[in-house]
Design a protein around this motif. Structure first.
Motif, PDB file in Angstrom:
ATOM      1  N   THR A 358       0.830  -1.209   0.000  1.00 51.22           N
ATOM      2  CA  THR A 358       0.000   0.000   0.000  1.00 51.22           C
ATOM      3  C   THR A 358       0.863   1.256   0.000  1.00 51.22           C
ATOM      4  O   THR A 358       0.554   2.243  -0.676  1.00 51.22           O
ATOM      5  N   HIS A 359       1.962   1.219   0.721  1.00 55.73           N
ATOM      6  CA  HIS A 359       2.841   2.385   0.812  1.00 55.73           C
ATOM      7  C   HIS A 359       3.501   2.693  -0.532  1.00 55.73           C
ATOM      8  O   HIS A 359       3.584   3.860  -0.931  1.00 55.73           O
ATOM      9  N   VAL A 360       3.942   1.670  -1.239  1.00 63.66           N
ATOM     10  CA  VAL A 360       4.640   1.934  -2.505  1.00 63.66           C
ATOM     11  C   VAL A 360       3.676   2.329  -3.609  1.00 63.66           C
ATOM     12  O   VAL A 360       4.069   2.933  -4.618  1.00 63.66           O
ATOM     13  N   GLY A 361       2.376   2.004  -3.455  1.00 72.81           N
ATOM     14  CA  GLY A 361       1.388   2.475  -4.422  1.00 72.81           C
ATOM     15  C   GLY A 361       1.450   1.722  -5.737  1.00 72.81           C
ATOM     16  O   GLY A 361       1.611   0.507  -5.782  1.00 72.81           O
ATOM     17  N   THR A 362       1.342   2.486  -6.859  1.00 70.22           N
ATOM     18  CA  THR A 362       1.275   1.884  -8.188  1.00 70.22           C
ATOM     19  C   THR A 362       2.616   1.263  -8.562  1.00 70.22           C
ATOM     20  O   THR A 362       3.658   1.900  -8.459  1.00 70.22           O
ATOM     21  N   LEU A 363       2.550   0.024  -9.018  1.00 69.27           N
ATOM     22  CA  LEU A 363       3.759  -0.684  -9.425  1.00 69.27           C
ATOM     23  C   LEU A 363       3.958  -0.534 -10.927  1.00 69.27           C
ATOM     24  O   LEU A 363       3.026  -0.706 -11.711  1.00 69.27           O
ATOM     25  N   SER A 364       5.176  -0.229 -11.342  1.00 73.69           N
ATOM     26  CA  SER A 364       5.470  -0.135 -12.767  1.00 73.69           C
ATOM     27  C   SER A 364       5.778  -1.497 -13.364  1.00 73.69           C
ATOM     28  O   SER A 364       5.698  -1.689 -14.575  1.00 73.69           O
ATOM     29  N   ASP A 365       6.121  -2.463 -12.517  1.00 66.41           N
ATOM     30  CA  ASP A 365       6.474  -3.803 -12.973  1.00 66.41           C
ATOM     31  C   ASP A 365       5.751  -4.820 -12.102  1.00 66.41           C
ATOM     32  O   ASP A 365       5.262  -4.496 -11.011  1.00 66.41           O
ATOM     33  N   ASP A 366       5.675  -6.058 -12.569  1.00 65.54           N
ATOM     34  CA  ASP A 366       5.063  -7.118 -11.775  1.00 65.54           C
ATOM     35  C   ASP A 366       5.818  -7.312 -10.468  1.00 65.54           C
ATOM     36  O   ASP A 366       7.010  -7.005 -10.363  1.00 65.54           O
ATOM     37  N   LEU A 367       5.115  -7.849  -9.491  1.00 63.92           N
ATOM     38  CA  LEU A 367       5.717  -8.078  -8.178  1.00 63.92           C
ATOM     39  C   LEU A 367       5.332  -9.468  -7.682  1.00 63.92           C
ATOM     40  O   LEU A 367       4.157  -9.827  -7.651  1.00 63.92           O
ATOM     41  N   ALA A 368       6.333 -10.250  -7.319  1.00 62.80           N
ATOM     42  CA  ALA A 368       6.137 -11.535  -6.658  1.00 62.80           C
ATOM     43  C   ALA A 368       6.904 -11.503  -5.344  1.00 62.80           C
ATOM     44  O   ALA A 368       8.081 -11.125  -5.328  1.00 62.80           O
ATOM     45  N   VAL A 369       6.252 -11.865  -4.252  1.00 63.15           N
ATOM     46  CA  VAL A 369       6.866 -11.802  -2.923  1.00 63.15           C
ATOM     47  C   VAL A 369       6.531 -13.069  -2.149  1.00 63.15           C
ATOM     48  O   VAL A 369       5.391 -13.537  -2.177  1.00 63.15           O
ATOM     49  N   VAL A 370       7.535 -13.599  -1.464  1.00 61.61           N
ATOM     50  CA  VAL A 370       7.325 -14.670  -0.484  1.00 61.61           C
ATOM     51  C   VAL A 370       7.894 -14.188   0.850  1.00 61.61           C
ATOM     52  O   VAL A 370       9.059 -13.783   0.921  1.00 61.61           O
ATOM     53  N   LEU A 371       7.068 -14.239   1.889  1.00 61.38           N
ATOM     54  CA  LEU A 371       7.498 -13.873   3.230  1.00 61.38           C
ATOM     55  C   LEU A 371       7.334 -15.097   4.139  1.00 61.38           C
ATOM     56  O   LEU A 371       6.254 -15.676   4.238  1.00 61.38           O
ATOM     57  N   VAL A 372       8.444 -15.515   4.742  1.00 62.81           N
ATOM     58  CA  VAL A 372       8.391 -16.628   5.690  1.00 62.81           C
ATOM     59  C   VAL A 372       8.904 -16.129   7.037  1.00 62.81           C
ATOM     60  O   VAL A 372       9.870 -15.367   7.113  1.00 62.81           O
ATOM     61  N   SER A 373       8.233 -16.564   8.105  1.00 63.27           N
ATOM     62  CA  SER A 373       8.607 -16.155   9.461  1.00 63.27           C
ATOM     63  C   SER A 373       8.490 -17.357  10.380  1.00 63.27           C
ATOM     64  O   SER A 373       7.555 -18.162  10.245  1.00 63.27           O
ATOM     65  N   ARG A 374       9.425 -17.439  11.311  1.00 67.86           N
ATOM     66  CA  ARG A 374       9.320 -18.502  12.315  1.00 67.86           C
ATOM     67  C   ARG A 374       8.369 -18.043  13.410  1.00 67.86           C
ATOM     68  O   ARG A 374       8.509 -16.937  13.943  1.00 67.86           O
ATOM     69  N   ARG A 375       7.403 -18.868  13.694  1.00 63.72           N
ATOM     70  CA  ARG A 375       6.417 -18.514  14.706  1.00 63.72           C
ATOM     71  C   ARG A 375       7.063 -18.482  16.096  1.00 63.72           C
ATOM     72  O   ARG A 375       8.023 -19.193  16.359  1.00 63.72           O
ATOM     73  N   LYS A 376       6.455 -17.669  16.929  1.00 63.46           N
ATOM     74  CA  LYS A 376       6.965 -17.590  18.303  1.00 63.46           C
ATOM     75  C   LYS A 376       6.718 -18.912  19.015  1.00 63.46           C
ATOM     76  O   LYS A 376       5.679 -19.541  18.870  1.00 63.46           O
ATOM     77  N   ALA A 377       7.708 -19.307  19.778  1.00 60.60           N
ATOM     78  CA  ALA A 377       7.594 -20.586  20.518  1.00 60.60           C
ATOM     79  C   ALA A 377       6.534 -20.479  21.597  1.00 60.60           C
ATOM     80  O   ALA A 377       6.322 -19.419  22.162  1.00 60.60           O
TER      81      ALA A 377
END
Length: 377
Positions: A358-377
């Protein structure tokens, strides 16, 4: 009454009879804004004058080098952007009707033409042509959307992730042009517990590049499940890219990460690609170690170095394509860049994909993102 054309047009009159041509030119000269008129006496001459500047064509179907609808078909093929009105005689009214059915916007009987009728017919023909073109664009947009949806279903696989200790989030967004590019992503967990992630980008835009991205993603998943990793996997993808690409200059960048079964360590290969962003123990940084080597499809017999990363107990890692860092942000529309991306993550206090996009707004190019996080124990 003075005829009125709503705009100054550039018109081509295709008429071999000098008397009929003179009559049409005289009637058009009575318009409030007389059009610019070019004349052709034959279909052959018209071919040299049917340029993109011609907005409307008046064509007589009785030309010395074309018979009836043959002339119309030639005109429609040479000037698909222009409105076309057919001129016909009293005995050929049925030909005028057939001409409209074949693609002309209207027809006029020469003996019935006056200044007002001619101006109105041209104006209506222009509006019909605009409507026809708008409808054509709509149909083309719908076909493109369906094709994009089909390709996107291949670009967005179902993750093969079995552990409950990792949060996994993806985003895939087309750029402002609306045409899919060759960005791709995937996540696979192998039986040994290791989690394998890839994010890649085939250079260029269009269905060929998107299809190539799908092919590379499926090949990557197949090779990982078959136990191939590291340089062996990359060389196989490189060979596939060279065999499937439509042009020799097409290359592919990608980033691969393998998270160890203990979820505390990772190995990465950054293949001509933006470096992943890592958040661990509250610190935001890019994965250190520099690129592993050049993109696929450029140099033969390449070796890619391994980047070893200690993750610790609590961490998040984001792999992405360059559509994110090439987004224009701020009042001066400056590129976000890797440093700007790090600043945004620090400002947000964590990697929040929706907030970030949302912050970056309009994208001039395609975007692919993977976000992985270790859950809290």
């Amino acid at each position: 009454m003075t005829a009125n054309l709503s705009e100054t047009l550039t018109l081509l009159l295709i008429e071999d009879d000098d008397g009929d041509a003179f009559l049409v030119e005289e009637l058009l000269d009575e318009a409030e804004a007389p059009p610019r008129i070019f004349r052709a006496r034959s279909l052959q001459e018209a071919k040299t004058k049917l340029t993109s500047r011609i907005q409307c064509v008046l064509v007589d179907l009785s030309l010395p080098d074309a018979s009836r609808l043959e002339a119309l078909e030639e005109v429609l093929g040479l000037a698909p952007h222009a409105a076309v009105l057919v001129l016909t005689g009293l005995r050929d009214v049925h030909v005028g009707v057939a001409a409209v059915q074949a693609g002309a916007q209207d027809y006029l009987v020469k003996q019935d033409i006056d200044a007002r009728l001619l101006a109105r017919s041209i104006r209506y023909a222009m509006e019909r042509k605009r409507a026809d073109l708008a409808q054509l664009r709509l149909v083309q947009a719908e076909l493109t959307a369906k094709e994009n949806a089909r390709l996107q279903s291949g670009l967005l696989p179902v993750k093969l992730l079995h552990t409950s200790e990792i949060d996994h989030t993806t985003r895939y967004l087309p750029g402002s042009g609306g045409t899919l590019a060759g960005d791709f992503l995937d996540t696979v967990q192998t039986p040994d517990g290791a989690v394998h992630i890839v994010v890649g980008d085939v250079c260029g835009h269009g269905p060929d590049e998107a299809a190539l991205g799908v092919a590379l993603r499926i090949a990557w998943r197949t090779l990982v499940l078959a136990g191939q990793t590291g340089d062996t996997l990359l060389r196989t993808l490189d060979a596939l890219l060279r065999a499937e690409r439509k042009a020799p200059e097409i290359f592919t960048t990608l980033c691969m990460a393998t998270i160890a079964p203990d979820l505390r360590h990772a190995t990465l290969r950054v293949v001509g690609h933006p470096p992943p962003v890592l958040v661990r123990d509250g610190a935001v940084e890019v994965v250190a170690g520099g690129p592993s080597g050049p993109p696929l499809g450029i140099f033969p017999d390449v070796e890619w170095s391994v980047i070893e990363v200690s993750l610790g107990d609590k961490w998040s890692m984001m792999l992405y394509t360059d559509g994110l860092i090439e987004a224009a942000v701020g009042e001066r529309n400056e590129l976000l860049g890797v440093d700007g991306l790090l600043d945004l993550v620090r400002e947000h206090g964590a990697i929040d994909l929706d907030r970030l996009i949302t912050h970056v707004g309009t994208l001039s190019d395609d975007l692919a993102v993977v976000l992985v996080s270790r859950r809290k124990a």
